[in-house]
Design a protein around this motif. Structure first.
Motif, short mmCIF file in Angstrom:
data_model
loop_
_atom_site.label_atom_id
_atom_site.label_comp_id
_atom_site.label_asym_id
_atom_site.label_seq_id
_atom_site.Cartn_x
_atom_site.Cartn_y
_atom_site.Cartn_z
N UNK A 1 69.06 -17.94 51.71
CA UNK A 1 68.38 -17.00 51.08
C UNK A 1 68.50 -17.42 49.62
N UNK A 2 67.53 -17.56 48.96
CA UNK A 2 67.56 -17.44 47.41
C UNK A 2 67.40 -16.26 46.82
N UNK A 3 68.76 -16.04 46.18
CA UNK A 3 68.65 -14.99 45.27
C UNK A 3 67.72 -14.53 44.51
N UNK A 4 67.11 -13.40 44.42
CA UNK A 4 66.05 -12.83 43.36
C UNK A 4 66.94 -11.95 42.45
N UNK A 5 66.09 -11.67 41.22
CA UNK A 5 66.70 -10.97 40.32
C UNK A 5 67.15 -9.41 40.63
N UNK A 6 66.83 -8.98 41.58
CA UNK A 6 67.07 -7.46 41.96
C UNK A 6 68.28 -7.59 43.25
N UNK A 7 68.25 -8.67 43.63
CA UNK A 7 69.24 -8.79 44.87
C UNK A 7 70.67 -8.34 44.56
N UNK A 8 71.26 -7.85 45.45
CA UNK A 8 72.86 -7.82 45.47
C UNK A 8 73.22 -8.26 46.80
N UNK A 9 74.68 -8.70 46.89
CA UNK A 9 75.20 -9.19 48.07
C UNK A 9 74.85 -7.81 49.42
N UNK A 10 75.02 -6.77 48.79
CA UNK A 10 74.90 -5.45 49.72
C UNK A 10 73.71 -5.44 50.18
N UNK A 11 72.57 -5.82 49.52
CA UNK A 11 71.21 -5.38 49.88
C UNK A 11 70.92 -6.64 50.79
N UNK A 12 71.36 -7.89 50.49
CA UNK A 12 70.89 -9.13 51.51
C UNK A 12 71.55 -8.72 52.88
N UNK A 13 72.80 -8.31 52.88
CA UNK A 13 73.58 -7.90 53.96
C UNK A 13 72.79 -6.78 54.85
N UNK A 14 72.50 -6.03 54.13
CA UNK A 14 71.65 -4.70 54.84
C UNK A 14 70.34 -5.41 55.59
N UNK B 1 66.69 -26.59 59.17
CA UNK B 1 66.93 -25.88 57.86
C UNK B 1 65.87 -25.33 57.51
N UNK B 2 65.84 -23.92 57.07
CA UNK B 2 64.73 -23.02 56.58
C UNK B 2 65.59 -22.21 55.24
N UNK B 3 64.44 -21.73 54.44
CA UNK B 3 64.74 -21.12 53.08
C UNK B 3 63.92 -19.66 53.11
N UNK B 4 64.64 -18.90 52.51
CA UNK B 4 63.83 -17.51 52.52
C UNK B 4 63.87 -17.26 50.97
N UNK B 5 62.59 -17.07 50.27
CA UNK B 5 62.31 -17.18 48.92
C UNK B 5 61.17 -16.04 48.80
N UNK B 6 61.84 -15.33 47.63
CA UNK B 6 60.86 -14.18 46.85
C UNK B 6 60.24 -14.90 45.84
N UNK B 7 58.71 -14.36 46.05
CA UNK B 7 57.74 -15.09 45.16
C UNK B 7 57.90 -14.28 43.87
N UNK B 8 57.89 -15.22 42.67
CA UNK B 8 58.26 -14.88 41.24
C UNK B 8 56.81 -14.87 40.60
N UNK B 9 56.59 -14.07 39.31
CA UNK B 9 55.60 -14.24 38.82
C UNK B 9 55.15 -15.71 38.13
N UNK B 10 54.00 -16.28 38.31
CA UNK B 10 53.85 -17.71 38.16
C UNK B 10 54.06 -18.68 39.14
N UNK B 11 54.62 -18.42 40.17
CA UNK B 11 54.70 -19.12 41.40
C UNK B 11 53.41 -19.41 42.06
N UNK B 12 53.12 -20.58 42.45
CA UNK B 12 52.26 -21.05 43.32
C UNK B 12 52.81 -21.79 44.50
N UNK B 13 52.04 -21.72 45.47
CA UNK B 13 52.50 -22.58 46.70
C UNK B 13 53.01 -24.00 46.55
N UNK B 14 52.18 -24.55 45.70
CA UNK B 14 52.20 -26.09 45.25
C UNK B 14 53.87 -26.14 44.84
N UNK B 15 53.88 -25.04 43.80
CA UNK B 15 55.36 -25.20 42.87
C UNK B 15 56.61 -24.86 43.91
N UNK B 16 56.43 -23.99 44.65
CA UNK B 16 57.34 -23.49 45.57
C UNK B 16 57.82 -24.62 46.78
#
Length: 269
Positions: A70-83, A7-22
């Motif tokens: 895939x972890x949904x980020x604030x600007x994502x839509x189902x259409x953009x992820x599908x693309x 299992x793997x996850x795809x994550x968009x880095x957000x302001x304030x994130x660190x590798x440790x917190x992720x």
């Protein structure tokens, strides 16, 4: 093929994130994330990440083996992820039963995506991986856009690439993976939205000879639902050359023509 079957996850880095917190959030480790995304000298400063970058996160505490989320980020839509993963939003919605409304997905929601993970080895290039898998360069590049340390021209050993699974509007093939070795009895699995739940497959070698004549599989449910199908592949002819193609499709109820054809490049023992 250096496919990573976990299992793997795809994550968009957000302001304030660190590798440790992720790492803590996904039950992974900083070192595993650094290796998966080549986040180390001389490619980048240790631990350096930026908001908007996409990271592949190995392992974790959610989901099932062999799946990518895939972890949904604030600007994502189902259409953009599908693309990004070269599938229709219908199919992406259909393989995620937890989504109630395709027009509304929430930030941080986990969505199963039609992709698998390939670990770069010595001598790899995108053109070589494309040739081995039958996946187009454009699709591979699109799936990895905004990835940390990703370059279409240079691949680093140990880097984890996102590769889209073969799909059409109504069919997704999960196994075998593009470039896999298959033989009599090999497992095939996928999801389909098919009239009367009837899914078909055949196998050809690269010279166009039928290794397996057309055979029928019954999915667990008929359309409009996307439902799982699986079978053990049957051969009618022993392959005489090492490469070929698995074809998965349906036929029109009106004229019998092939519909929703999915081609999966395979190898034979």
């Amino acid at each position: 093929m250096a496919v990573i079957e976990s299992t793997h996850y795809v994550y968009t880095v957000q302001p304030g994130d660190t590798l440790y917190s992720i790492a803590n959030r996904f039950g992974s480790s900083v070192s595993a994330i650094e290796q998966a995304n080549s986040l180390y000298p001389p490619f980048t400063d240790p631990g350096l990440i930026f908001p908007g970058q996409l990271l592949v996160i190995p392992g974790g505490r959610f989901g099932f083996q062999y799946e990518v989320y895939y972890t949904v980020s604030p600007r994502d839509t189902l259409f953009s992820i599908a693309q990004r993963f070269s599938v229709s939003s219908d199919l992406l919605f259909g393989i995620n039963s937890q989504i109630a409304n395709p027009d509304f997905i929430s930030t941080n929601q986990m969505i199963r995506i039609p992709a698998f993970i390939y670990e770069v080895t010595a001598g790899d290039s995108l053109s070589k991986i494309s040739s081995q898998t039958g996946l187009s360069l454009d699709k591979i590049i699109k799936a990895n856009e905004r990835r940390a340390s990703f370059s279409p021209d240079v691949l680093y050993i140990g880097y984890l690439l996102l590769l889209p699974l073969p799909a059409s509007q109504n069919i997704l093939v999960l196994r075998p993976l593009p470039g896999d070795i298959i033989q009599e009895g090999s497992f095939m699995q996928g999801m389909a939205r098919a009239f009367e739940a009837n899914v078909l497959y055949s196998i050809l070698d690269t010279q166009g000879n039928l290794v397996s004549n057309e055979k029928s599989i019954t999915a667990r449910a008929g359309g409009p639902e996307y439902a799982e199908f699986s079978t053990n592949l049957q051969f009618d002819l022993k392959p005489s050359i090492p490469t070929g193609e698995l074809r998965v499709y349906t036929r029109s109820a009106n004229d019998g023509s092939i519909q929703d054809l999915v081609r999966v490049r395979v190898r034979f023992e």
